[in-house]
Design an enzyme around this catalytic site. Sequence first.
Site, PDB file in Angstrom:
ATOM      1  N   CYS A  47       0.856  -1.179   0.000  1.00  0.00           N
ATOM      2  CA  CYS A  47       0.000   0.000   0.000  1.00  0.00           C
ATOM      3  C   CYS A  47       0.896   1.235   0.000  1.00  0.00           C
ATOM      4  O   CYS A  47       2.034   1.191   0.474  1.00  0.00           O
ATOM      5  CB  CYS A  47      -0.894  -0.023   1.248  1.00  0.00           C
ATOM      6  SG  CYS A  47      -1.849   1.471   1.514  1.00  0.00           S
ATOM      7  N   SER A  49       0.841   3.558   1.920  1.00  0.00           N
ATOM      8  CA  SER A  49       1.226   3.889   3.301  1.00  0.00           C
ATOM      9  C   SER A  49       2.574   3.277   3.669  1.00  0.00           C
ATOM     10  O   SER A  49       3.327   3.850   4.462  1.00  0.00           O
ATOM     11  CB  SER A  49       0.156   3.410   4.280  1.00  0.00           C
ATOM     12  OG  SER A  49      -1.070   4.076   4.052  1.00  0.00           O
ATOM     13  N   HIS A  53       5.867   5.768   4.711  1.00  0.00           N
ATOM     14  CA  HIS A  53       6.781   5.636   5.844  1.00  0.00           C
ATOM     15  C   HIS A  53       8.228   5.559   5.373  1.00  0.00           C
ATOM     16  O   HIS A  53       9.126   6.176   5.967  1.00  0.00           O
ATOM     17  CB  HIS A  53       6.437   4.384   6.646  1.00  0.00           C
ATOM     18  CG  HIS A  53       7.330   4.147   7.823  1.00  0.00           C
ATOM     19  ND1 HIS A  53       7.287   4.918   8.962  1.00  0.00           N
ATOM     20  CD2 HIS A  53       8.311   3.225   8.035  1.00  0.00           C
ATOM     21  CE1 HIS A  53       8.185   4.481   9.827  1.00  0.00           C
ATOM     22  NE2 HIS A  53       8.826   3.456   9.289  1.00  0.00           N
ATOM     23  N   HIS A  69       1.137  -4.287   5.547  1.00  0.00           N
ATOM     24  CA  HIS A  69      -0.014  -4.345   6.458  1.00  0.00           C
ATOM     25  C   HIS A  69      -1.269  -4.823   5.751  1.00  0.00           C
ATOM     26  O   HIS A  69      -2.359  -4.686   6.257  1.00  0.00           O
ATOM     27  CB  HIS A  69      -0.263  -2.967   7.088  1.00  0.00           C
ATOM     28  CG  HIS A  69      -0.620  -1.892   6.092  1.00  0.00           C
ATOM     29  ND1 HIS A  69       0.325  -1.281   5.305  1.00  0.00           N
ATOM     30  CD2 HIS A  69      -1.805  -1.341   5.758  1.00  0.00           C
ATOM     31  CE1 HIS A  69      -0.269  -0.391   4.530  1.00  0.00           C
ATOM     32  NE2 HIS A  69      -1.562  -0.411   4.781  1.00  0.00           N
ATOM     33  N   CYS A 176      -6.657  -3.717   3.570  1.00  0.00           N
ATOM     34  CA  CYS A 176      -6.523  -2.258   3.646  1.00  0.00           C
ATOM     35  C   CYS A 176      -7.242  -1.581   2.485  1.00  0.00           C
ATOM     36  O   CYS A 176      -8.314  -1.032   2.639  1.00  0.00           O
ATOM     37  CB  CYS A 176      -5.047  -1.838   3.670  1.00  0.00           C
ATOM     38  SG  CYS A 176      -4.803  -0.047   3.705  1.00  0.00           S
TER      39      CYS A 176
END
Length: 415
Positions: A47, A49, A53, A69, A176
């Site tokens: 993803c 996300s 990071h 995740h 997700c």
Amino acid sequence: MSTAGKVIKCKAAVAWEPNKPVVIEEIEVAPPQENEVRIKIVATSVCHSDLYHLFESMHPEGFPTVLGHEGAGIVESVGSGVTEFQPGDKVIPLFLCQCRQCRFCKSPRTNQCEAAWTRIRQEIMASVESRFTCRGKRVLQFMGTSTFSEYTVINQIAVTKIDPAAPLDKVCLLGCGICTGYGAAVNTAKVEPGSTCAVFGLGAVGLAAVMGCKDAGAKRIIAVDINSEKAEKAKAFGATDFVNPKDHNKPINQVLVEMTNGGVDYSLECVGKVEVMRTALESCMEAWGVSVIVGWTDMHDIAIRPGHLICGRTWKGSMFGGFKSKDGVAQMVKAYMDKKLMVDEFITHNMTLDQINNAIDLMKDCKWYIPTNLSTKKFPIGYLISNFIYFFIPQHSDCNECFSAITQLSSMMAS
């Protein structure tokens, strides 16, 4: 030979430091402790996300870490106090937990869980505890899940059991992206039949939001993206119109207001950029428009004029599409198994685990639309690349389900 109660050595993609390629390493995964389950990850997805990071926020205390995740797998063993799961269960890890006991979990007004606020350190996007070590060093578990590992250990409040017949290489996407976009439309915005919607950003989250608007009965769905190659894909998920901001010499919110005689009823921002969040709000009908922030970022403030809200608009945020995670993911898996939800259509490529950095590069370059048939090696990976990338990583060479899925995908792309 049983591995229960023993340290497992396995492969994982370790991000040792920010803004650098991840490294395939052998890590040690400790046995599950009280209320924990150890999961053999069969398939996972990437993803945006994860890359946020790694390449954007780059918090120095958030490394080394194992990203990931959005995955699915099989319970290998359980720790003391675990009653909900047993070895062999098919499960999906959850970055947003659901303890079912706190005031948030018991309230219909939110999908948050109080345990999430203490279990995960938000500034470093990792769990407080970790069961991973590598080269003698403690390695963080990204969002408490770390699905870029062949095995992971997760608290039982952040795992949901799913239909044993569900194909893990497909339903991992429900961990997700699909739930986030779809739920933002149906749960958070509460799109109404006959309404007009605009979705900003056509990655997997945005495409899922388009699908959610369609399933909610929207009459007109305007898909907005700076990549015109995504137009046909968006229409396959339910979009009625496509607009590329680069094709206009005026702000895109003005374009949408003119197209809709005053603005859309609902807008969903699925990019994660504050400028787009404001544009999505300003694209709504002043008197009653609802705009939902879906894309994740925590690096910049948003500036807005009070009059843009005082007039009657509503601005909302959506975490994981408003789904209470354990319940919602299981429901979405059921919808997929009942052929009421598109999931397979999000997958367009396959690669190997050793090529994970190539997958990351493709996502960064937004080359998801190019059909590619790559060779299958020991650890096959299939993925969708877009602004938000989703790829499955069947990670175990002894998993017939994984190789069957790769064969199917290869034949699809060759046709």
